[in-house]
Design an enzyme around this catalytic site. Structure first.
Site, mmCIF file in Angstrom:
data_model
loop_
_atom_site.group_PDB
_atom_site.id
_atom_site.type_symbol
_atom_site.label_atom_id
_atom_site.label_comp_id
_atom_site.label_asym_id
_atom_site.label_seq_id
_atom_site.Cartn_x
_atom_site.Cartn_y
_atom_site.Cartn_z
ATOM 1 N N CYS A 1 -20.871 2.423 5.031
ATOM 2 C CA CYS A 1 -20.372 1.937 6.396
ATOM 3 C C CYS A 1 -19.033 2.960 6.539
ATOM 4 O O CYS A 1 -18.206 2.609 5.639
ATOM 5 C CB CYS A 1 -19.899 0.352 6.140
ATOM 6 S SG CYS A 1 -19.041 -0.372 7.523
ATOM 7 N N CYS B 1 -0.618 5.806 6.506
ATOM 8 C CA CYS B 1 -1.413 5.526 7.399
ATOM 9 C C CYS B 1 -0.978 5.121 8.859
ATOM 10 O O CYS B 1 -0.209 3.967 8.717
ATOM 11 C CB CYS B 1 -2.817 4.667 7.241
ATOM 12 S SG CYS B 1 -3.794 5.202 6.032
ATOM 13 N N CYS C 1 -1.568 1.530 10.329
ATOM 14 C CA CYS C 1 -1.810 0.238 9.434
ATOM 15 C C CYS C 1 -0.377 -0.640 9.218
ATOM 16 O O CYS C 1 0.663 0.270 9.053
ATOM 17 C CB CYS C 1 -2.425 0.715 8.195
ATOM 18 S SG CYS C 1 -2.582 -0.625 7.396
ATOM 19 N N CYS D 1 0.789 -1.223 -0.039
ATOM 20 C CA CYS D 1 -0.101 0.128 -0.051
ATOM 21 C C CYS D 1 0.881 1.297 0.080
ATOM 22 O O CYS D 1 1.725 1.419 0.818
ATOM 23 C CB CYS D 1 -0.920 0.011 1.183
ATOM 24 S SG CYS D 1 -2.019 1.519 1.338
ATOM 25 N N ARG E 1 -20.946 -1.429 15.589
ATOM 26 C CA ARG E 1 -20.061 -2.694 15.816
ATOM 27 C C ARG E 1 -19.036 -2.603 16.221
ATOM 28 O O ARG E 1 -18.195 -1.686 16.145
ATOM 29 C CB ARG E 1 -19.795 -3.007 14.067
ATOM 30 C CG ARG E 1 -19.130 -4.319 14.024
ATOM 31 C CD ARG E 1 -18.674 -4.678 12.548
ATOM 32 N NE ARG E 1 -19.765 -4.470 11.504
ATOM 33 C CZ ARG E 1 -19.745 -3.906 10.545
ATOM 34 N NH1 ARG E 1 -18.519 -3.487 10.128
ATOM 35 N NH2 ARG E 1 -20.691 -3.397 9.634
#
Length: 335
Positions: A210, A78, A81, A74, A280
């Site tokens: 979401c 971030c 991560c 990636c 959640r």
């Protein structure tokens, strides 16, 4: 009546239940009162949150399962991560999984009693080849299995969102992660506004939005309330509440764990701010909540079963047992 006196007499929580059930938004001060409540208010707070949760969802629990469809590689930075370009965490790295593997993951989701199968791929956004692979897999899953599909592939172009919707993707995840003010300290290769734009494209394409948060990345209590308000205003249907699992090799590896009581207050906050939405309890619940995980379901009505992206989750059988022991039931999805 002052907030302090209301807390002392247990009158604030019933008033928040009334507001939540009557479509009245919380104030910043009320949101902060939840996060800053004394320890002896934790159980009354959760009981109040449960009244709202029960009104909309009864005692049912929605289960979701993630497949890490593309790991590492990636270009984004971030700080939380393990798959980012700045991470040195020793993780598996691979390109997008083939169709057969994605289908096998869907069958595993059914075996775990999950109603939603989440196809997640690290990266800034999907290439056309990757989108083709996901679309092909989603079409076959929809034709052969009773599952809802959630995709999480990064920043989307408008036509990509439309293709996913046409293929049968029910929901698209793109977390805001933290407050607008805190965002530049977490990620510099894209902006908070770009994340909001992707969620808006998802909604325009007809998919269910979401979007959630990661707690424990240096944000203040006021910023936690602000992100709850932002997700309410964005009208996210499903809101995953993650608690930072500080992974060695990432910029946030030394960040402290969110204490269990704080995590439960955060879940209660989101239930009151977004009363009718799917809340959640997500990544990091095992680390932050530890033995208090069952209490999370008095505010939340959904959780992930199994592993996350590069970190392990609780045993699936333990999650099923936890739900049964609470006297709750797993919700079966009707398509």
């Amino acid at each position: 009546m002052t907030t302090k006196h209301a807390l002392a007499t247990n009158t604030l929580w019933p008033s928040l239940v009334h507001k939540a059930l009557n479509g009245e938004g919380l104030t910043m001060e009320e949101g902060l009162s939840i996060l800053e409540a004394d320890q002896d208010q934790l159980l009354p707070l959760l009981q109040a949150a449960f009244q709202v949760r029960k009104h909309y969802y009864g005692t049912k629990v929605k289960l979701n399962m993630i497949i890490n469809a593309k790991s590492g590689l990636c270009p984004e930075d971030c700080g939380y991560c393990s798959q980012s370009i700045v991470s040195t965490a020793p993780i598996q790295k691979y390109t997008l999984l083939d169709k057969d593997t994605l289908l096998a993951g869907a069958r595993e989701a059914l075996a775990r009693k999950a109603g939603t199968y989440c196809i997640v791929a690290a990266g800034r956004g999907p290439t056309e080849r990757e989108l083709d692979q996901v679309v092909s897999a989603v079409k076959e899953i929809r034709e052969t299995m009773p599952l809802k599909i959630c995709a999480c592939l990064g920043i989307l172009k408008e036509d990509q969102a439309e293709r996913l919707a046409e293929a049968g993707v029910h929901r698209y995840n793109h977390n805001l992660n933290t407050s607008k003010a805190n965002y530049p300290s977490i990620t510099t290769t894209h902006t908070y506004e770009q994340r909001v734009e992707t969620v808006e494209k998802v909604k325009a394409a007809g998919m269910s939005p979401c979007s959630g948060v990661i707690i424990g990345m240096g944000e203040t209590n006021r910023e936690i309330v602000e992100i709850a308000f932002a997700l309410r205003d964005l009208d996210a249907d499903s809101i995953p509440i993650n608690f930072l699992n500080a992974i060695p090799g990432t910029p946030l590896e030394h960040a402290g764990r969110t204490p269990a009581a704080k995590a439960l207050k955060v879940l209660a906050l989101f239930r009151f701010v977004c009363p009718s939405k799917e809340i959640r309890v997500a990544g990091g619940r095992e680390v932050s909540l530890r033995t208090l995980q069952p209490l999370s379901l008095y505010a939340a009505n959904s959780l992930f079963v199994g592993d996350y992206l590069t970190t392990e989750g609780q045993e699936v059988s333990a999650d099923h047992q936890m739900i049964e022991d609470l006297g709750f039931e797993i919700e079966l999805i009707a398509l």
